[in-house]
Design a protein around this motif. Sequence first.
Motif: not given
Length: 262
Positions: A140-159
């Motif tokens: 068995v070979k497994i791929k796993t990991g950690t997700l990384i989310f980066v937001s840039i303040p004052s530049t985001e548009t949430r819609e």
Amino acid sequence: MEKILICTRLFNSSFLVEDPLKEIRVSISPPVIELSLRPMTEYMFSISFANLSTVGLKVGADVSPFTFEENGTLIILEKPDRWSCRDWITLEDREFTVFPGDTYMVSGKISVPIDAAGGRHSAVTFDINSSNSMLRGMGVKIKTGTLIFVSIPSTETRELLLESFSMEKSTPEEVIFSTVLNNLGNTYLKIEGNVNIKDAQGKRIRTIPLKDVSTILPGGRRIIRTTWRYPKTRDFTAYLKVNYGGSSCIEEKITGKVGYEI
């Protein structure tokens, strides 16, 4: 084919990974890194990789772009899309061995470019092979990991756009509601919500949370199915409420009858 096992929810502190043969068993912490960083910022991070197996593990680390399918399944991409931050992330170690019972700390750095805007995401992935698998030449070979989310303040548009809220199925045994959402903004959105069901007199008889959804990536489309099992009333109104950050929310309602074909 590799089996990809990655936690996709933003509230877990650790993520246990185990293959069906129980030869490989590891714990990843944190499974998700969520950051708000300004342009020209550098951020050092560490990921704990604990080997809970009884055999040594050979691990290859990489930074990979990813996306979510409409049903929420995570897909590792061959090439980065416009929302990837793979080029922002460097790792100190790309290959390492973890003996049984040991923990290895994977260190990395995020460097945000001067023209960064909105939200970006990538994954630190681990390709894991057991020493037994390598000796046998199979296993068995497994791929796993950690997700990384980066937001840039004052530049985001949430819609967030509600494409549709409808009944997909209606029988005396169950009613299935379908919610289709589109992220039209430039950053990822964390989603939570529910479907409130009221009878013909306006009395609330059931509240069903939206399950299996926590994050919709920019440009992403998500289909969410919510099941009302063994309904006790015939005529009803279903009220959908979706929250996607702060006080932002979407609301919609539909009326129906239990047992009528859609």
